[in-house]
Write a protein that holds these residues in place. Structure first.
Motif, PDB file in Angstrom:
ATOM      1  N   CYS A  32       0.838  -1.208   0.000  1.00 13.02           N
ATOM      2  CA  CYS A  32       0.000   0.000   0.000  1.00 13.02           C
ATOM      3  C   CYS A  32       0.873   1.259   0.000  1.00 13.02           C
ATOM      4  N   LYS A  70      -0.228   5.156  -1.166  1.00 10.59           N
ATOM      5  CA  LYS A  70      -1.352   5.394  -0.235  1.00 10.59           C
ATOM      6  C   LYS A  70      -0.900   5.937   1.120  1.00 10.59           C
ATOM      7  N   PHE A 117      -5.232   2.910   5.539  1.00 19.28           N
ATOM      8  CA  PHE A 117      -5.330   1.921   4.463  1.00 19.28           C
ATOM      9  C   PHE A 117      -6.699   1.233   4.391  1.00 19.28           C
TER      10      PHE A 117
END
Ligand code: NAP
Length: 352
Positions: A318, A323, A335
Motif C-alpha cells: 500500500c 497510499k 489503508f
C-alpha cells in the motif's frame, strides 16, 4: 510479473523478518535486505536472490546512505524501544516512509509525539503493521462504525500458543512496568492486572486481565474513543489476584535476568511451520456508550506470526502504491480494509 520496487527491510534475518521476506518475495517484491550482522543478512539475501546491505543502527551515516535512495523502510528489528528512534531520525533526514512490526506502546507514544516533524519531512511513520495492531485496529474501527456514539472501547486478545524468542525478550523488557489504560483521552497508569474479566474466545469463558498493549495508545487515534482498556487471556489457570501478588514480590531486575538466561538457552527462534499452520488468533471488541448502547464483535484469523507476515507485506504494498499519508498514522484510517483483506482466513462476527 515481478515488480522491481526497491525498499529496505531491516532485521531480515530475525524470525519475523524472515517470514516477511518470504511473503514479500511471493508477492513479487524485491526488498533490499538489511541488518547489523553482514554474514547473516547475506545468507538470507543469497537464499532469496535479493540485494543486501549491513549497518548498525548507531551508525547514522551508514543508515542515511542505506535509506537515501529508497522510498520506504520496514523495520523488523526489535525491541523497537532500541531501534525506533535512530530510524525515525534517519527517515526524517532522508525523506523515507517508515513501517515496523512493534507492539510496544512506548514506540507509538514516541512516534505520535513527532507527528509534526514527520509531516514537515513529508513522510509517514506507522508503527505496528503486524498482528498487533493491524487486526485489532481494524476491529476497533469496525465496532466504532457500528456504534458511532461509543465512548468506551474494550479489546481482548485470546491466548497465543507460542511466541518467538524476540517477542519473549521484548515482553521481558516490559516486565515490572505499570499497567496502562486510557481515560478521557489520556493514558493513565493502573496496577498490574488492574481489572479482570472473562471473555469467550470460542472455548467458554476465559479469565483475562488488563494489559498495557499498544492499542491503548493507538485505538484512540483510530476511533477517537476516549476510554480504552485492553485485556489478555491468562495463559493458564492463574488467577489475576495471584498475578498481582507475584508482581509485588518478584524483584523485576532479578526476575528478568533469570528469564533472559532461560530464553537464551531456548533453541527454537519461534513457532515452526506446523505450529503456524494449525495456530489461530482471536480478538474480541466491545464499544459502548454512556446511553447504555453496546456492540460486540469477534475476529478470528490465522496464527499471529503468519498474520504479521501477511499484513506487514500488505502495508509495504500500500505504501509503495502511493497510499501513505504524512505524519504518525495508524493502519485502518490510512489503508482501510486493504491490510486485512490480504488475510484469506480472516472473519469478523457480530455478537451483539
Ligand atoms: N506486533 C506484533 O504483532 C509482532 C509480531 C512479530 C514480532 N514482533 C516483534 O518484532 C521483534 C522481532 O521479533 P523476532 O521474533 O523476529 O525476534 P528475533 O528472531 O530475535 O529477531 C530480532 C531481530 O532484530 C535484530 N535486532 C534486535 N536489536 C537490534 C539492534 N539494537 N540493532 C540491530 N538489530 C537488532 C536482531 O539482530 P541480531 O540477531 O543481530 O541481534 C534480529 O535480526 C520483537 O520485538 C517482537 O516482539 C511483533
Amino acid at each position: 510479473m515481478a515488480q522491481q520496487v526497491s525498499f529496505l527491510l531491516y532485521g531480515a534475518y530475525g524470525y519475523t523478518g524472515r517470514l516477511v521476506v518470504e511473503r514479500l518475495v511471493s508477492l513479487g517484491l524485491r526488498p533490499i535486505l538489511a541488518g547489523r550482522n553482514r554474514a547473516r543478512v547475506e545468507a538470507v539475501a543469497r537464499e532469496f536472490g535479493l540485494p543486501f546491505t549491513a549497518f548498525e543502527i548507531t551508525d547514522s551515516t551508514a543508515m542515511d546512505a542505506a535509506l537515501k535512495d529508497v522510498p520506504l523502510v520496514l523495520n523488523c528489528a526489535g525491541p523497537f524501544r532500541n531501534t525506533f528512534t535512530p530510524f525515525a531520525d534517519s527517515c526524517i533526514r532522508t525523506a523515507t516512509h517508515y513501517l515496523d512490526v512493534t507492539g510496544e506502546i512506548d514506540v507509538f507514544h514516541r512516534a505520535a509525539a513527532r507527528h509534526c516533524e514527520f509531516i514537515n519531512a513529508g513522510i509517514m511513520v506507522m508503527p505496528g503493521v503486524g498482528f498487533d495492531i493491524v487486526p485489532s485496529d481494524y476491529l476497533a474501527c469496525y465496532v466504532k462504525t457500528r456504534l458511532p456514539s461509543a465512548d468506551r472501547l474494550v479489546l481482548a486478545f485470546g491466548k497465543v500458543d507460542s511466541v518467538s524468542r524476540g517477542t519473549a525478550a521484548t515482553v521481558l523488557d516490559q516486565l515490572g512496568r505499570p499497567g496502562l489504560v486510557r481515560r478521557e483521552g489520556k493514558i493513565a497508569e493502573v496496577s498490574t492486572a488492574w481489572r479482570q474479566r472473562s471473555f469467550d474466545f470460542g472455548n467458554g469463558p476465559e479469565l483475562s486481565i488488563t494489559a498495557p498493549l499498544a492499542d491503548v495508545f493507538s485505538a484512540y487515534y483510530t476511533t477517537g474513543i476516549p476510554d480504552i482498556e485492553c485485556y489478555v487471556a491468562l495463559p493458564c489457570r492463574v488467577s489475576g489476584w495471584a498475578l498481582k501478588i507475584a508482581h509485588r514480590f518478584i524483584r523485576p531486575q532479578w526476575f528478568r535476568g533469570l528469564l533472559r538466561r532461560r530464553l537464551q538457552k531456548q533453541d527454537k527462534a519461534g513457532p515452526d511451520a506446523h505450529q503456524r499452520a494449525v495456530g489461530n488468533s482471536v480478538i474480541f471488541a466491545e464499544a459502548s456508550s454512556r446511553e447504555g448502547q453496546r456492540v460486540q464483535a469477534i475476529m478470528r484469523g490465522p496464527e499471529p506470526y503468519t498474520m504479521t507476515a501477511l499484513v506487514a507485506a500488505a502495508a509495504v504494498q500500500c505504501t509503495l502504491d502511493g497510499k501513505a499519508r504524512p505524519g504518525f498514522q495508524t493502519p485502518s484510517p490510512t489503508f482501510g480494509a486493504a491490510l486485512i483483506s490480504a488475510v484469506e482466513d480472516f472473519e469478523v462476527e457480530d455478537l451483539e
